[in-house]
Write a protein that holds these residues in place. Structure first.
Motif, PDB file in Angstrom:
ATOM      1  N   GLU A 306       0.816  -1.221   0.000  1.00  0.00           N
ATOM      2  CA  GLU A 306       0.000   0.000   0.000  1.00  0.00           C
ATOM      3  C   GLU A 306       0.853   1.275   0.000  1.00  0.00           C
ATOM      4  OE1 GLU A 306      -2.165  -3.370   1.499  1.00  0.00           O
ATOM      5  OE2 GLU A 306      -1.368  -2.103   3.075  1.00  0.00           O
ATOM      6  N   GLU A 333       1.991  -7.409   9.181  1.00  0.00           N
ATOM      7  CA  GLU A 333       0.930  -6.514   9.643  1.00  0.00           C
ATOM      8  C   GLU A 333       0.194  -7.169  10.811  1.00  0.00           C
ATOM      9  OE1 GLU A 333      -1.410  -4.338   6.718  1.00  0.00           O
ATOM     10  OE2 GLU A 333      -3.252  -4.914   7.728  1.00  0.00           O
ATOM     11  N   HIS A 349      -0.760 -10.671   5.884  1.00  0.00           N
ATOM     12  CA  HIS A 349      -1.120  -9.578   4.991  1.00  0.00           C
ATOM     13  C   HIS A 349      -2.001 -10.140   3.908  1.00  0.00           C
ATOM     14  CE1 HIS A 349      -0.698  -5.755   2.746  1.00  0.00           C
ATOM     15  NE2 HIS A 349      -0.723  -5.313   3.979  1.00  0.00           N
ATOM     16  N   HIS A 447       0.464  -0.178  11.695  1.00  0.00           N
ATOM     17  CA  HIS A 447       0.000  -1.568  11.570  1.00  0.00           C
ATOM     18  C   HIS A 447       0.984  -2.368  10.725  1.00  0.00           C
ATOM     19  CE1 HIS A 447      -1.553   0.873   8.322  1.00  0.00           C
ATOM     20  NE2 HIS A 447      -1.781  -0.193   7.589  1.00  0.00           N
ATOM     21  N   HIS A 448       1.745  -1.705   9.867  1.00  0.00           N
ATOM     22  CA  HIS A 448       2.783  -2.373   9.069  1.00  0.00           C
ATOM     23  C   HIS A 448       4.089  -2.419   9.865  1.00  0.00           C
ATOM     24  CE1 HIS A 448       0.934  -1.380   4.865  1.00  0.00           C
ATOM     25  NE2 HIS A 448       0.294  -2.352   5.488  1.00  0.00           N
TER      26      HIS A 448
END
Ligand code: MN
Length: 500
Positions: A306, A333, A349, A447-448
């Motif tokens: 992303e 993640e 993920h 979150h990553h």
């Protein structure tokens, strides 16, 4: 793809002319022996090269300038065998732009109680020679690591090894290019950041490309190359029946292989060692890259989904730091929770988890992706191996980059996950989910993350210090109330330290 064999750290010993040539010869001999001993330790990821003993301001400055311009020199290890008046070090240290480790050691481990005399005392005086050097480094506010102990001790080797690994990653960052296909996922905040500031402070360069550029690269891939790669998939993984030759989804595997080859060519051509993509911008691609990203990560590339270039660069740094160690590292993640038994995290993920973190043979599978509106993507499915790991996130706080590190324990899932179509890792964060998640969110952690099974928080703390990043560690001893105070103190510190 990551090769540390040609890198070196310089072992630099300080003294002065006061002691006469005989003593200096002895100092040189000791320094060479120590450098050789350290170099032979399996903990050291690079060669340790002894440099001539330095006794003058001119020779010190010349060495520091040499270190700056020597491409394969990742840092200096300094040791004051005798007393080296530290004003001699000002000009050199002021110009030094490589990482600095101050080793506080002594050639002899034991005092020769029955024979010790003033000659011995004058030769072996790092106990106070290193304090003189320490004062100057403190007065100059130099970023450096201090390691104390006998040079043959395993603990000293481990500490130095961890620092050298961080220095390898910092060295890599100086030349790192991060390729971005498309922008960040729309409206997401934490994956954003200041690319100019990242260039100034963290040295790497982040560049955007249209996904069409990748598609053009894929079109140049030959059928023979694709066939060779699908054969490699067959050998390396448990390939699901529909994906095999003659299977109803075989064409998707062919397409996935074409994406991998196109990506590899593209990244090699422009010298990028990290990259991002986004499911919101796949124009011309039939499926979101899954197995391609997973295999590129396994080869040492950094990746962030992303559009997350900060995590892509962090995954690359973690890959460099863990080169040659067992355990692997991946983009990760925090996905969903098991809130029983004290709390567990299921990390995963949409597709992109690196197979280096598992001990099992991954299966290559195809399933629908519920978002993005493209064809079903091929991905590797597996469960991460158990054991200690470290999970890290980098965020842009506006006036600084912040690295947040959490020591975690990977566990085997309590039950099989037969319907879960992606690679996964289950862990319990330290000290527990309640405190770790509180502290993580107080700090603004993403979150990553980059997850590593071979590193500890020590590696990442060393790296942050070199990179001038704030570093917050969440571990066994973390208390949420103390952590909140640390955040407030750091806010005040960085406000002051940044100046105008
Ligand atoms: Mn994501």
């Amino acid at each position: 793809m990551i090769d540390l064999a040609n890198l070196e750290a310089w072992f630099v010993t300080g003294s002065q002319h006061l002691y006469g040539t005989e003593t200096l010869k002895k100092v040189e001999e000791h320094a060479t022996t120590i450098a050789r001993g350290l170099s032979a330790s399996p903990e050291m990821p690079v060669k340790i090269v002894a440099k001539p003993v330095l006794t003058s301001s001119e020779s010190i400055q010349e060495l520091c300038l040499d270190a700056n311009k020597t491409k394969n020199c990742i840092g200096l290890i300094t040791w004051m065998h005798t007393f080296s008046p530290a004003r001699m070090w000002i000009a050199g240290l002021r110009s030094l732009c490589k990482p600095l480790l101050h080793l506080h050691t002594q050639f002899n481990q034991e005092l020769p109680w029955s024979t010790i005399d003033m000659d011995f005392m004058n030769l072996n005086q790092s106990a106070h020679g290193d304090r003189e050097f320490g004062f100057l480094a403190a007065r100059m506010r130099l970023k450096r690591k201090i390691v104390v102990g006998f040079w043959q001790d395993a603990a000293v080797h481990a500490e130095m090894g961890a620092w050298l690994r961080a220095a390898c990653a910092w060295h890599d960052a100086q030349y790192l290019k991060v390729t971005r296909f498309g922008d960040n996922m729309r409206n997401v905040a934490v994956t954003e950041g200041d690319k100019v500031e990242a260039g100034i402070r963290l040295c790497y360069s982040v560049n955007g490309y249209g996904v069409g550029d990748l598609v053009r690269n894929m079109q140049q891939v030959t059928d023979a190359e694709v066939n060779q790669l699908t054969a490699e998939y067959d050998e390396t993984y448990r390939v699901a029946q529909p994906l095999r030759a003659g299977g109803c989804k075989h064409q998707s595997l062919v397409e996935a292989a074409r994406i991998e080859l196109g990506l590899r060519h593209f990244l090699e051509e422009n010298g990028s060692r990290a990259f991002t993509d986004t499911f919101e911008d796949l124009h011309g691609l039939m499926q979101l890259p899954g197995i391609a990203v997973q295999r590129l990560m396994a080869d040492g590339y950094g990746f962030g989904a992303e559009g997350d270039w900060k995590t892509a660069a962090l995954v690359r740094a973690v890959k460099v730091m863990s080169q040659g160690l067992k355990g692997g590292a991946s983009f990760m993640e925090d996905y969903t929770y098991h809130l029983k038994n004290g709390g567990q995290v299921l990390g995963a993920h949409m597709l992109e988890v690196c197979p280096s973190i598992t001990d099992e043979k991954p299966s290559a599978e195809i399933h629908p992706l519920s978002i993005g509106g493209k064809e079903d993507p091929v991905r590797l499915v597996f469960t991460a191996a158990s054991g200690r790991a470290v999970n890290a996130s980098v965020v842009d706080m506006g006036n600084r980059f912040r690295l947040i590190v959490n020591q975690v324990n990977l566990i085997s899932p309590e039950h099989p996950l037969p319907k879960l179509p992606v690679a996964r890792a289950v862990w319990v964060p330290e000290p527990n989910l309640k405190i770790a998640a509180t502290a993580w969110m107080l700090a603004g952690g993403a979150h990553h993350t980059a997850l590593s099974r071979s590193l500890t928080s020590e590696h990442l703390e060393n790296f942050a210090e070199m990179a001038g990043m704030e570093c917050l560690v969440i571990g066994r001893d973390t208390k949420a109330s103390d952590f909140l105070k640390e955040l407030r103190w750091n806010d005040a510190y960085y406000q002051l330290a940044n100046g105008l």
